[in-house]
Design a protein around this motif. Structure first.
Motif, PDB file in Angstrom:
ATOM      1  N   VAL A  53      11.767   2.433  -5.530  1.00 37.32           N
ATOM      2  CA  VAL A  53      11.330   0.769  -4.901  1.00 37.32           C
ATOM      3  C   VAL A  53      12.584   0.173  -4.553  1.00 37.32           C
ATOM      4  CG1 VAL A  53      10.355  -1.454  -5.406  1.00 37.32           C
ATOM      5  CG2 VAL A  53       9.300   0.786  -6.522  1.00 37.32           C
ATOM      6  N   GLU A  54      13.702   0.355  -5.139  1.00 36.98           N
ATOM      7  CA  GLU A  54      14.838  -0.310  -4.553  1.00 36.98           C
ATOM      8  C   GLU A  54      15.510   0.211  -3.350  1.00 36.98           C
ATOM      9  OE1 GLU A  54      16.231  -3.291  -5.924  1.00 36.98           O
ATOM     10  OE2 GLU A  54      14.830  -3.350  -7.611  1.00 36.98           O
ATOM     11  N   ARG A  55      15.208   1.658  -3.246  1.00 41.57           N
ATOM     12  CA  ARG A  55      15.571   2.138  -1.922  1.00 41.57           C
ATOM     13  C   ARG A  55      14.865   1.917  -0.875  1.00 41.57           C
ATOM     14  NH1 ARG A  55      16.466   6.488  -5.283  1.00 41.57           N
ATOM     15  NH2 ARG A  55      14.402   7.549  -4.674  1.00 41.57           N
ATOM     16  N   PHE A  56      13.626   2.017  -1.061  1.00 39.07           N
ATOM     17  CA  PHE A  56      12.384   1.537  -0.010  1.00 39.07           C
ATOM     18  C   PHE A  56      12.655   0.248   0.429  1.00 39.07           C
ATOM     19  CE2 PHE A  56       7.855  -0.055   0.323  1.00 39.07           C
ATOM     20  CZ  PHE A  56       7.595   1.053   1.505  1.00 39.07           C
ATOM     21  N   TRP A  57      12.998  -0.654  -0.617  1.00 36.32           N
ATOM     22  CA  TRP A  57      13.136  -2.099  -0.190  1.00 36.32           C
ATOM     23  C   TRP A  57      14.364  -2.276   0.875  1.00 36.32           C
ATOM     24  CZ3 TRP A  57      11.478  -5.260  -5.074  1.00 36.32           C
ATOM     25  CH2 TRP A  57      10.007  -5.287  -5.110  1.00 36.32           C
ATOM     26  N   PHE A  58      15.359  -1.608   0.340  1.00 38.75           N
ATOM     27  CA  PHE A  58      16.796  -1.654   0.899  1.00 38.75           C
ATOM     28  C   PHE A  58      16.584  -1.376   2.391  1.00 38.75           C
ATOM     29  CE2 PHE A  58      20.767   0.139   2.513  1.00 38.75           C
ATOM     30  CZ  PHE A  58      21.537  -0.959   2.603  1.00 38.75           C
ATOM     31  N   ARG A  59      16.038  -0.086   2.478  1.00 37.43           N
ATOM     32  CA  ARG A  59      15.746   0.331   3.880  1.00 37.43           C
ATOM     33  C   ARG A  59      15.117  -0.551   4.819  1.00 37.43           C
ATOM     34  NH1 ARG A  59      14.810   5.359   0.890  1.00 37.43           N
ATOM     35  NH2 ARG A  59      12.571   5.262   1.530  1.00 37.43           N
ATOM     36  N   HIS A  60      14.078  -0.747   4.102  1.00 39.27           N
ATOM     37  CA  HIS A  60      13.162  -1.988   4.735  1.00 39.27           C
ATOM     38  C   HIS A  60      14.088  -3.277   5.252  1.00 39.27           C
ATOM     39  CE1 HIS A  60      10.988  -5.777   4.126  1.00 39.27           C
ATOM     40  NE2 HIS A  60      10.161  -5.060   5.276  1.00 39.27           N
ATOM     41  N   ARG A  61      14.889  -3.804   4.395  1.00 38.45           N
ATOM     42  CA  ARG A  61      15.510  -4.919   5.153  1.00 38.45           C
ATOM     43  C   ARG A  61      16.591  -4.656   5.801  1.00 38.45           C
ATOM     44  NH1 ARG A  61      15.374  -5.480  -0.872  1.00 38.45           N
ATOM     45  NH2 ARG A  61      17.588  -4.719  -1.097  1.00 38.45           N
ATOM     46  N   VAL A  62      17.220  -3.574   5.955  1.00 35.57           N
ATOM     47  CA  VAL A  62      17.727  -3.315   6.953  1.00 35.57           C
ATOM     48  C   VAL A  62      17.303  -3.214   8.228  1.00 35.57           C
ATOM     49  CG1 VAL A  62      19.630  -1.258   8.074  1.00 35.57           C
ATOM     50  CG2 VAL A  62      19.769  -1.951   5.557  1.00 35.57           C
ATOM     51  N   LEU A  70       0.754  -1.395  -0.138  1.00 31.56           N
ATOM     52  CA  LEU A  70      -0.042  -0.039   0.104  1.00 31.56           C
ATOM     53  C   LEU A  70       0.739   1.341   0.136  1.00 31.56           C
ATOM     54  CD1 LEU A  70      -2.848  -1.024   2.498  1.00 31.56           C
ATOM     55  CD2 LEU A  70      -2.973  -0.658  -0.176  1.00 31.56           C
ATOM     56  N   GLU A  71       1.856   1.115   0.685  1.00 30.73           N
ATOM     57  CA  GLU A  71       2.771   2.366   0.822  1.00 30.73           C
ATOM     58  C   GLU A  71       3.625   2.717  -0.520  1.00 30.73           C
ATOM     59  OE1 GLU A  71       6.031   4.362   3.974  1.00 30.73           O
ATOM     60  OE2 GLU A  71       5.395   2.014   4.076  1.00 30.73           O
ATOM     61  N   ARG A  72       3.837   1.573  -1.191  1.00 26.37           N
ATOM     62  CA  ARG A  72       4.457   1.530  -2.515  1.00 26.37           C
ATOM     63  C   ARG A  72       3.472   1.970  -3.473  1.00 26.37           C
ATOM     64  NH1 ARG A  72       3.823  -2.055  -6.098  1.00 26.37           N
ATOM     65  NH2 ARG A  72       3.705  -3.858  -4.771  1.00 26.37           N
ATOM     66  N   GLU A  73       2.251   1.542  -3.541  1.00 23.89           N
ATOM     67  CA  GLU A  73       1.068   1.943  -4.371  1.00 23.89           C
ATOM     68  C   GLU A  73       0.893   3.822  -4.297  1.00 23.89           C
ATOM     69  OE1 GLU A  73      -2.052  -0.559  -3.980  1.00 23.89           O
ATOM     70  OE2 GLU A  73      -1.154  -2.152  -4.991  1.00 23.89           O
ATOM     71  N   LEU A  74       0.881   3.940  -2.892  1.00 21.83           N
ATOM     72  CA  LEU A  74       0.809   5.361  -2.760  1.00 21.83           C
ATOM     73  C   LEU A  74       1.563   6.323  -3.496  1.00 21.83           C
ATOM     74  CD1 LEU A  74      -1.244   7.454  -1.200  1.00 21.83           C
ATOM     75  CD2 LEU A  74       0.523   7.284   0.602  1.00 21.83           C
ATOM     76  N   GLU A  75       2.891   5.592  -3.547  1.00 22.58           N
ATOM     77  CA  GLU A  75       3.868   6.495  -4.087  1.00 22.58           C
ATOM     78  C   GLU A  75       3.739   6.358  -5.735  1.00 22.58           C
ATOM     79  OE1 GLU A  75       5.747   8.891  -2.968  1.00 22.58           O
ATOM     80  OE2 GLU A  75       5.118   8.251  -1.137  1.00 22.58           O
ATOM     81  N   GLY A  76       2.783   5.666  -6.217  1.00 24.81           N
ATOM     82  CA  GLY A  76       2.533   5.387  -7.728  1.00 24.81           C
ATOM     83  C   GLY A  76       3.397   4.106  -8.344  1.00 24.81           C
ATOM     84  N   HIS A  77       3.822   3.245  -7.504  1.00 21.66           N
ATOM     85  CA  HIS A  77       4.491   2.196  -8.161  1.00 21.66           C
ATOM     86  C   HIS A  77       3.716   0.927  -7.946  1.00 21.66           C
ATOM     87  CE1 HIS A  77       8.315   4.524  -8.466  1.00 21.66           C
ATOM     88  NE2 HIS A  77       7.750   4.907  -7.175  1.00 21.66           N
ATOM     89  N   TRP A  78       3.009   0.702  -9.158  1.00 22.20           N
ATOM     90  CA  TRP A  78       2.024  -0.498  -9.120  1.00 22.20           C
ATOM     91  C   TRP A  78       2.472  -1.674  -9.190  1.00 22.20           C
ATOM     92  CZ3 TRP A  78      -2.854   0.757  -7.091  1.00 22.20           C
ATOM     93  CH2 TRP A  78      -3.003   1.882  -6.894  1.00 22.20           C
ATOM     94  N   THR A  79       3.516  -2.007 -10.060  1.00 24.06           N
ATOM     95  CA  THR A  79       4.058  -3.182 -10.345  1.00 24.06           C
ATOM     96  C   THR A  79       5.332  -3.269  -9.687  1.00 24.06           C
ATOM     97  OG1 THR A  79       4.442  -2.770 -12.753  1.00 24.06           O
ATOM     98  CG2 THR A  79       2.398  -3.874 -12.160  1.00 24.06           C
ATOM     99  N   VAL A  80       5.793  -4.396  -9.643  1.00 23.65           N
ATOM    100  CA  VAL A  80       7.199  -4.598  -9.257  1.00 23.65           C
ATOM    101  C   VAL A  80       7.608  -5.889  -9.746  1.00 23.65           C
ATOM    102  CG1 VAL A  80       7.389  -2.975  -7.358  1.00 23.65           C
ATOM    103  CG2 VAL A  80       6.875  -5.469  -6.871  1.00 23.65           C
TER     104      VAL A  80
END
Length: 159
Positions: free
Chosen positions: A47-56, A27-37
């Motif tokens: 998306v890559e930065r978002f996921w990297f921060r999340h993984r850390v 939902l957070e990713r979609e709110l930023e307009g990234h519907w498919t990954v």
């Protein structure tokens, strides 16, 4: 029998916590307009930065939780009469540390999403926004119920 029930409940709780967590991040990713990954190739840099921060954050929480749980259960390492429970405690430590990390990071994501929406961040559509928090609440209540049941069964299995 209790140990089998515990193992099944641990797996179920892990899966439901992962689902609740994943929903919030989607939902957070979609709110930023990234519907498919794609999970097999490179995505948009955001998306890559978002996921990297999340993984850390996720693995930091999981690691520290595992260390804390091991410290709390260290007495079992010195009690030879409880050797059969080492496997149960090991599974609980690994599984629950990952569950705790899913819950913490998922709830943080939900809070970020709510904050962005309250600060007038435009929602993709009214349909997307409809029942957004109600459905998330349902997933998180199910996660909480399973966590509480898991803790109850774990305590009764190690007494």
């Amino acid at each position: 029998m209790k140990q089998l029930l515990f193992l099944i409940l641990l797996i179920l709780t892990f899966l439901i916590a992962a689902k609740s967590h994943g929903r919030q991040y989607r939902l957070e990713r979609e709110l930023e307009g990234h519907w498919t990954v794609s999970f097999t190739s490179e995505n948009h840099p955001w998306v890559e930065r978002f996921w990297f921060r999340h993984r850390v954050l996720y693995w930091s929480i999981a690691s520290w939780t595992a260390i804390a749980l091991i410290a709390l259960r260290i007495r079992f390492l010195f009690n030879r009469s409880r050797k059969s429970q080492w496997i149960l405690i090991g599974l609980f430590t690994i599984g629950s540390s990952m569950i705790v990390a899913f819950v913490c990071t998922g709830l943080l994501s939900w809070a970020r999403l709510a904050l962005k929406l309250s600060l007038s961040h435009p929602a993709p559509s009214s349909q997307w926004l409809e029942n957004l928090h109600l459905i998330s609440l349902g997933w998180w209540l199910l996660t909480l119920a399973l966590v509480l049941l898991l803790l109850k069964i774990f305590r009764s299995s190690t007494e």
